[in-house]
Motif scaffolding. Structure first.
Motif, PDB file in Angstrom:
ATOM      1  N   GLU A 195      19.556  -7.777  22.370  1.00 46.61           N
ATOM      2  CA  GLU A 195      18.104  -7.792  22.546  1.00 46.61           C
ATOM      3  C   GLU A 195      17.516  -6.386  22.565  1.00 46.61           C
ATOM      4  OE1 GLU A 195      20.588  -8.776  24.676  1.00 46.61           O
ATOM      5  OE2 GLU A 195      19.649  -9.620  26.468  1.00 46.61           O
ATOM      6  N   ASP A 202      25.182  -8.174  18.431  1.00 53.61           N
ATOM      7  CA  ASP A 202      24.494  -9.452  18.585  1.00 53.61           C
ATOM      8  C   ASP A 202      24.963 -10.258  19.801  1.00 53.61           C
ATOM      9  OD1 ASP A 202      26.880 -10.315  17.628  1.00 53.61           O
ATOM     10  OD2 ASP A 202      26.095 -11.325  15.856  1.00 53.61           O
ATOM     11  N   VAL A 203      25.661  -9.614  20.717  1.00 53.06           N
ATOM     12  CA  VAL A 203      25.998 -10.289  21.969  1.00 53.06           C
ATOM     13  C   VAL A 203      24.934  -9.900  22.997  1.00 53.06           C
ATOM     14  CG1 VAL A 203      27.710 -10.587  23.783  1.00 53.06           C
ATOM     15  CG2 VAL A 203      28.452 -10.187  21.423  1.00 53.06           C
ATOM     16  N   ALA A 204      24.444 -10.881  23.740  1.00 51.16           N
ATOM     17  CA  ALA A 204      23.350 -10.647  24.675  1.00 51.16           C
ATOM     18  C   ALA A 204      23.826  -9.891  25.917  1.00 51.16           C
ATOM     19  CB  ALA A 204      22.721 -11.971  25.082  1.00 51.16           C
ATOM     20  N   THR A 205      22.918  -9.114  26.492  1.00 52.47           N
ATOM     21  CA  THR A 205      23.198  -8.322  27.690  1.00 52.47           C
ATOM     22  C   THR A 205      23.779  -9.172  28.817  1.00 52.47           C
ATOM     23  OG1 THR A 205      21.376  -6.864  27.069  1.00 52.47           O
ATOM     24  CG2 THR A 205      22.135  -6.721  29.347  1.00 52.47           C
ATOM     25  N   MET A 206      23.230 -10.376  29.005  1.00 52.30           N
ATOM     26  CA  MET A 206      23.658 -11.275  30.082  1.00 52.30           C
ATOM     27  C   MET A 206      25.147 -11.608  29.988  1.00 52.30           C
ATOM     28  SD  MET A 206      22.846 -13.052  32.729  1.00 52.30           S
ATOM     29  CE  MET A 206      21.204 -13.661  33.055  1.00 52.30           C
ATOM     30  N   VAL A 207      25.680 -11.628  28.783  1.00 50.29           N
ATOM     31  CA  VAL A 207      27.103 -11.927  28.582  1.00 50.29           C
ATOM     32  C   VAL A 207      27.917 -10.635  28.464  1.00 50.29           C
ATOM     33  CG1 VAL A 207      28.786 -12.935  26.991  1.00 50.29           C
ATOM     34  CG2 VAL A 207      26.649 -14.148  27.485  1.00 50.29           C
ATOM     35  N   LEU A 208      27.377  -9.679  27.707  1.00 41.63           N
ATOM     36  CA  LEU A 208      28.164  -8.488  27.373  1.00 41.63           C
ATOM     37  C   LEU A 208      28.498  -7.649  28.601  1.00 41.63           C
ATOM     38  CD1 LEU A 208      29.407  -7.040  24.937  1.00 41.63           C
ATOM     39  CD2 LEU A 208      27.308  -5.676  24.803  1.00 41.63           C
ATOM     40  N   PRO A 210      28.911  -8.468  31.964  1.00 39.34           N
ATOM     41  CA  PRO A 210      30.071  -8.947  32.730  1.00 39.34           C
ATOM     42  C   PRO A 210      31.357  -8.993  31.907  1.00 39.34           C
ATOM     43  CG  PRO A 210      28.506 -10.746  32.347  1.00 39.34           C
ATOM     44  CD  PRO A 210      27.829  -9.479  31.916  1.00 39.34           C
ATOM     45  N   GLY A 230      17.051  -5.087  26.551  1.00 38.69           N
ATOM     46  CA  GLY A 230      16.128  -6.062  27.130  1.00 38.69           C
ATOM     47  C   GLY A 230      15.566  -5.685  28.482  1.00 38.69           C
ATOM     48  N   ILE A 231      16.019  -4.551  29.042  1.00 34.00           N
ATOM     49  CA  ILE A 231      15.644  -4.225  30.421  1.00 34.00           C
ATOM     50  C   ILE A 231      14.368  -3.371  30.462  1.00 34.00           C
ATOM     51  CG2 ILE A 231      16.416  -3.147  32.569  1.00 34.00           C
ATOM     52  CD1 ILE A 231      19.293  -3.753  31.720  1.00 34.00           C
ATOM     53  N   ALA A 240      21.375  -6.755  36.258  1.00 34.29           N
ATOM     54  CA  ALA A 240      22.504  -6.119  35.574  1.00 34.29           C
ATOM     55  C   ALA A 240      23.486  -5.537  36.584  1.00 34.29           C
ATOM     56  CB  ALA A 240      21.991  -5.035  34.631  1.00 34.29           C
TER      57      ALA A 240
END
Lengths: 381, 381
Positions: A195, A202-208, A210, A230-231, A240
């Motif tokens: 994001e 293309d991996v989202a921050t929420m997943v990448l 952790p 995205g922050i 995060a």
């Protein structure tokens, strides 16, 4: 003063790092308790010298950093290429497509050739031809961090960093890259989700975040992680950090600050945009980068558009055209106003009000505390 | 017991909702203090009756919910369509492409026609033809939540929900849709980022959750938000709640539990996968949905592939083929094992170990507390 490895590493109060091409933002963020990082890609060594001297004179001894883009894979890497040769590598199809697109919006091409030649500086930096000269300038100043934005930092960056006691950071968009960077010896990982504005995976921050933290732990490594992508608020930064990051690295949020040199037309578009108004596309640099959508990006996304050229060639098509567009748009040229765009992340949907960079840092701090309070309340703590 | 609007709404201890097609997972999660939500799309009313009766008999009076897919836009919506007519709408090009792809992996087509006919049930449900019968079954059971996965819930769902005192939820992937859903009268928003498995938008959870929360606040609305997309750990759930969510809605994480009826071949692939092993593609249902990458999804992403058909037609191409593949793959058929895939989100990169659904809930709780402790430490609290 917060208690995280990032605060300790840089002696800062609040672990918020600001990536920006605007020296005023660097200074404002560092003075407000975070740390500014000056994006130097595209500058000549003498321009960089001038900018860093200005920062030194204004930052009151607060820490700051410098960011370069030295990709591992780039067309003509290591080669000596004349300006004529580089420009000669641009296919007619791409030049014609850009020409027709500009013409459809009444943008004439005067001055574009000169802008193309100026683009060679960025290209030289990308291809590593100018890297050593840039590093020499950077390390003459009291920088605390040097970051590389695409791939493993060149050996000279790592060695000079170690010699000068300057932390070396790298941006990564995948777990595998994070492990490779740590093996190469970086001191700090900037883990950027898809994001993010600019170049991104293309991996989202929420997943990448952790996922990388877990991989580092499994590898027995305690390299600190800054979350990026995205922050734009303190609550997201707290999120995060709840997932294991030691702080946040933000780029987009500074683009709408009062100090930012963002084209005012684009700034207005950003303030009005929702998170769905960006696109991740190879059409600006040749590698996927996230940008504000405009008829320019839409045209390049169309099936009939030519496929973007490899880095750095695509930039010779896009940058001169978009600089011309930027300039014209500010004289109320309707077509140019429509086409104008810039890199920005999905966080643009959260950037609804222009304020000073110092105020952004202050808002982050307050919002961070509110987020912590939310968790306290949920837990009845 | 946590203190959030979701815990209050359902009388649950921990605001974690589990979307699953497996009744055992529904029961296990509800018993462990969260709430299971049974995904009923694809079932006939009598199958749904059987599943819900089983849940009632095993859930010890704990709350649970039901999820349907009634999209607002779908080919043939409201029409009465004969099986022959529906199957006759499938272009030869798509059937041939699927046929050749299967053949390249030594998968013969015996039994595919029968599977296509069975696919009509899912299609009827999608087109709303079977919706009322499904709702009648669902509301005969002590469900506490009914959710619609694509678009604004049909009026009958909203009305029956109100009449029975059952909360009505809707999944949204954009701020604008969230506001439309609230205007339509839903009680609960499931805000799903583009990293989610199955149907999803393209805004990341990290941005979408605070963006929707801010928009609801600006509209003076206090509809609770469940965060979805990419969440497979308690720390991510805490992150989402730090940003304003009242809890989390997870789908992918249950697919690798010991109870799940996931094809064991696919389960092994998921446990080994990183977050980069998924793709968001229209090739399975006609609308963008995120899936585990395999040669099947890769082939449909190729430029030479036919463009996916509109919903529900594409499912007549993909589902029968992939069910056959699932079945064959479990008898050690090399080609079928390669092709096998299922919907899953980027959180697959965090799903590295199979365990019971109850243990997943327990791990979530502990990880949530660790995340809170991380923020406490950062703040010196």
């Amino acid at each position: 003063m917060m208690n995280t490895p990032i605060c300790e590493m840089f002696g800062i109060e609040f672990p918020l790092l600001a990536f920006t091409h605007c020296r005023d933002v660097v200074v404002a963020v560092s003075k407000a308790g975070g740390m500014g990082v000056f994006g130097a890609a595209g500058l000549t060594p003498s321009q960089l010298e001038e900018e860093l001297a200005w920062i030194d004179a204004h930052v009151d001894g607060k820490p700051y950093g410098v960011d370069l883009i030295v990709p591992n894979k780039v067309e003509g890497k290591g080669e000596t290429i004349s300006p004529e040769d580089m420009l000669g590598r641009l296919p007619e199809q791409h030049k014609t497509f850009a020409h027709n697109l500009l013409a459809a919006y009444d943008v004439d091409e005067s001055g574009l050739d000169e802008l193309r030649v100026r683009q060679l500086t960025f290209s030289d930096n990308l291809r590593g031809a100018g890297t050593n000269a840039m590093l020499d300038v950077a390390f003459r100043h009291p920088i605390r961090l040097i970051a590389n934005a695409l791939g493993v930092p060149p050996r000279a960056m790592l060695e000079q960093g170690r010699a000068h006691g300057v932390a070396v950071a790298a941006l990564v968009g995948a777990k595998e890259h994070a492990l490779a960077q740590v093996a190469a010896g970086v001191d700090l990982l900037i883990v950027a989700g898809g994001e993010a504005g600019g170049h991104c995976g293309d991996v989202a921050t929420m997943v990448l975040v952790p996922e990388v933290c877990r991989a580092l732990e499994a590898a027995g490594v305690n390299t600190p992680v800054l979350a990026a992508g995205g922050i734009a608020t303190g609550a997201q930064m707290a999120a995060a950090m709840a997932m294991g990051a030691a702080g946040a690295w933000c780029g987009s949020v500074w683009l709408t600050t009062s100090e930012a040199e963002t084209n005012p037309v684009v700034k207005e578009k950003m303030l009005a945009a929702s998170s769905r108004d960006t696109v991740r596309s190879r059409s600006r640099t040749g590698k996927p980068s996230r940008q504000l959508r405009s008829p320019w990006t839409d045209a390049w996304e169309a099936e009939s558009a030519p496929k973007p050229l490899p880095m750095p060639l695509q930039s010779f098509i896009s940058e001169p055209a978009l600089r011309k567009v930027d300039k014209l748009s500010q004289s109320d040229h309707t077509g140019a106003k429509a086409l104008a765009t810039y890199w920005v992340g999905q966080a643009v949907g959260l950037m609804n009000q222009s304020m000073s960079a110092g105020q952004v840092v202050q808002d982050f701090k307050e919002d961070f505390l509110r987020a912590h309070e939310r968790l306290n309340r949920a837990l009845g703590a």
